[in-house]
Design a protein around this motif. Sequence first.
Motif, PDB file in Angstrom:
ATOM      1  N   ALA A  38      31.229 -14.198  27.699  1.00 23.12           N
ATOM      2  CA  ALA A  38      30.879 -15.602  27.523  1.00 23.12           C
ATOM      3  C   ALA A  38      32.140 -16.457  27.441  1.00 23.12           C
ATOM      4  CB  ALA A  38      30.040 -15.770  26.259  1.00 23.12           C
ATOM      5  N   ASN A  39      32.025 -17.719  27.844  1.00 17.68           N
ATOM      6  CA  ASN A  39      33.111 -18.714  27.764  1.00 17.68           C
ATOM      7  C   ASN A  39      34.285 -18.384  28.677  1.00 17.68           C
ATOM      8  OD1 ASN A  39      31.730 -20.230  25.688  1.00 17.68           O
ATOM      9  ND2 ASN A  39      32.359 -18.622  24.252  1.00 17.68           N
ATOM     10  N   VAL A  40      33.995 -17.831  29.845  1.00 18.82           N
ATOM     11  CA  VAL A  40      35.016 -17.548  30.853  1.00 18.82           C
ATOM     12  C   VAL A  40      34.825 -18.514  32.023  1.00 18.82           C
ATOM     13  CG1 VAL A  40      35.879 -15.857  32.522  1.00 18.82           C
ATOM     14  CG2 VAL A  40      35.218 -15.125  30.221  1.00 18.82           C
ATOM     15  N   VAL A  41      35.931 -19.138  32.472  1.00 16.81           N
ATOM     16  CA  VAL A  41      35.862 -20.028  33.633  1.00 16.81           C
ATOM     17  C   VAL A  41      35.834 -19.179  34.901  1.00 16.81           C
ATOM     18  CG1 VAL A  41      37.064 -21.813  34.946  1.00 16.81           C
ATOM     19  CG2 VAL A  41      37.029 -21.917  32.443  1.00 16.81           C
ATOM     20  N   LEU A  42      34.765 -19.315  35.675  1.00 19.02           N
ATOM     21  CA  LEU A  42      34.630 -18.561  36.916  1.00 19.02           C
ATOM     22  C   LEU A  42      35.221 -19.305  38.106  1.00 19.02           C
ATOM     23  CD1 LEU A  42      30.950 -17.270  36.545  1.00 19.02           C
ATOM     24  CD2 LEU A  42      33.073 -16.147  35.828  1.00 19.02           C
ATOM     25  N   MET A  43      35.072 -20.620  38.110  1.00 18.13           N
ATOM     26  CA  MET A  43      35.611 -21.465  39.173  1.00 18.13           C
ATOM     27  C   MET A  43      36.058 -22.770  38.546  1.00 18.13           C
ATOM     28  SD  MET A  43      32.744 -20.938  42.157  1.00 18.13           S
ATOM     29  CE  MET A  43      32.492 -19.323  42.924  1.00 18.13           C
ATOM     30  N   SER A  44      37.139 -23.338  39.073  1.00 20.71           N
ATOM     31  CA  SER A  44      37.704 -24.556  38.492  1.00 20.71           C
ATOM     32  C   SER A  44      37.601 -25.726  39.460  1.00 20.71           C
ATOM     33  CB  SER A  44      39.174 -24.341  38.114  1.00 20.71           C
ATOM     34  OG  SER A  44      39.297 -23.354  37.119  1.00 20.71           O
ATOM     35  N   GLN A  45      37.294 -26.890  38.934  1.00 22.55           N
ATOM     36  CA  GLN A  45      37.281 -28.111  39.729  1.00 22.55           C
ATOM     37  C   GLN A  45      38.642 -28.295  40.401  1.00 22.55           C
ATOM     38  OE1 GLN A  45      35.990 -31.522  37.502  1.00 22.55           O
ATOM     39  NE2 GLN A  45      36.653 -32.995  39.045  1.00 22.55           N
ATOM     40  N   GLY A  46      38.623 -28.550  41.705  1.00 23.20           N
ATOM     41  CA  GLY A  46      39.859 -28.715  42.453  1.00 23.20           C
ATOM     42  C   GLY A  46      40.431 -27.427  43.000  1.00 23.20           C
ATOM     43  N   GLY A  47      39.843 -26.287  42.625  1.00 17.41           N
ATOM     44  CA  GLY A  47      40.321 -25.000  43.115  1.00 17.41           C
ATOM     45  C   GLY A  47      39.859 -24.721  44.532  1.00 17.41           C
ATOM     46  N   PRO A  48      40.416 -23.686  45.172  1.00 12.76           N
ATOM     47  CA  PRO A  48      40.065 -23.372  46.564  1.00 12.76           C
ATOM     48  C   PRO A  48      38.669 -22.774  46.690  1.00 12.76           C
ATOM     49  CG  PRO A  48      41.510 -21.683  45.662  1.00 12.76           C
ATOM     50  CD  PRO A  48      41.433 -22.767  44.621  1.00 12.76           C
ATOM     51  N   ALA A  49      38.020 -23.082  47.812  1.00  8.36           N
ATOM     52  CA  ALA A  49      36.691 -22.520  48.092  1.00  8.36           C
ATOM     53  C   ALA A  49      36.860 -21.196  48.819  1.00  8.36           C
ATOM     54  CB  ALA A  49      35.876 -23.503  48.926  1.00  8.36           C
ATOM     55  N   ASP A  50      37.323 -20.190  48.086  1.00  8.11           N
ATOM     56  CA  ASP A  50      37.679 -18.921  48.712  1.00  8.11           C
ATOM     57  C   ASP A  50      36.681 -17.803  48.457  1.00  8.11           C
ATOM     58  OD1 ASP A  50      38.179 -18.713  46.028  1.00  8.11           O
ATOM     59  OD2 ASP A  50      40.226 -17.962  46.218  1.00  8.11           O
ATOM     60  N   ARG A  51      35.626 -18.077  47.672  1.00  4.13           N
ATOM     61  CA  ARG A  51      34.651 -17.037  47.368  1.00  4.13           C
ATOM     62  C   ARG A  51      33.350 -17.679  46.900  1.00  4.13           C
ATOM     63  NH1 ARG A  51      37.854 -18.022  43.188  1.00  4.13           N
ATOM     64  NH2 ARG A  51      37.115 -17.820  41.040  1.00  4.13           N
ATOM     65  N   VAL A  52      32.293 -16.889  46.973  1.00  7.72           N
ATOM     66  CA  VAL A  52      30.985 -17.279  46.469  1.00  7.72           C
ATOM     67  C   VAL A  52      30.539 -16.215  45.483  1.00  7.72           C
ATOM     68  CG1 VAL A  52      28.549 -17.612  47.091  1.00  7.72           C
ATOM     69  CG2 VAL A  52      30.356 -18.575  48.533  1.00  7.72           C
ATOM     70  N   LEU A  53      29.904 -16.630  44.404  1.00  2.99           N
ATOM     71  CA  LEU A  53      29.407 -15.693  43.405  1.00  2.99           C
ATOM     72  C   LEU A  53      27.892 -15.648  43.451  1.00  2.99           C
ATOM     73  CD1 LEU A  53      31.615 -16.585  40.294  1.00  2.99           C
ATOM     74  CD2 LEU A  53      32.131 -15.045  42.195  1.00  2.99           C
TER      75      LEU A  53
END
Length: 220
Positions: A30-45
């Motif tokens: 819990a409370n882990v950042v999986l993707m960040s605003q402004g980050g690269p679109a390099d994967r899909v979860l």
Amino acid sequence: MSHVGGIATILPPQAWQRLTEAGTPRLFDANVVLMSQGGPADRVLVLLRGRVKVTRVDAEGRNLVLAVRGPGELLGEMAVPDGNVRSATITTIDPCGVRVIPVDRFLALVDTMKLGNLLLRHAFTRLREGEELRSELASLPAGQRTVRGLLRLALPEASPRAPGEIDVGLDQTELGRAIGLSRGTVAAELRPLRDQGLIDTKRGHVVILDLGELRRLLVE
């Protein structure tokens, strides 16, 4: 795996199955950042277990809570087709199980299974949800806004609570960020709901105790 909703309910079962088997399995606390605003679109979860919150910092520096997502959702897919950077941050609420699919692999699967139109439809649905939220923020009084916000954020199939209880997944401050109210206003609006036994606010969580009665408040 938890009961799924989200995009899994509109995809052909075999397509969802292939997506759940693609990529690399990962577990996150819990409370882990999986993707960040402004980050690269390099994967899909592919979200298989647990819930996440979607947040964004707007042009005025406000931290907005846009949504809570549960099992059966794709995360980060909307930025992939045109290579845009991430428009929001995705953070785990509960321990989560996902499949991490590199963008090239995801696009190949979408092409092979001809999922482009379905994904586009899902994207439009999310945009419509955003428009509805903005309309609520502009027109509803605080009490109705609070109740509608609780109902919109409730994910019964994903909430790890006792039978009949739905953990919204946000504390009072985050709920305020989701519906455009201050924490103090949210606390004041939650108090009568708690006194009526419709919700609880223990341990930093807002928990719905009677979903049916909460819904009925909007039609009275």
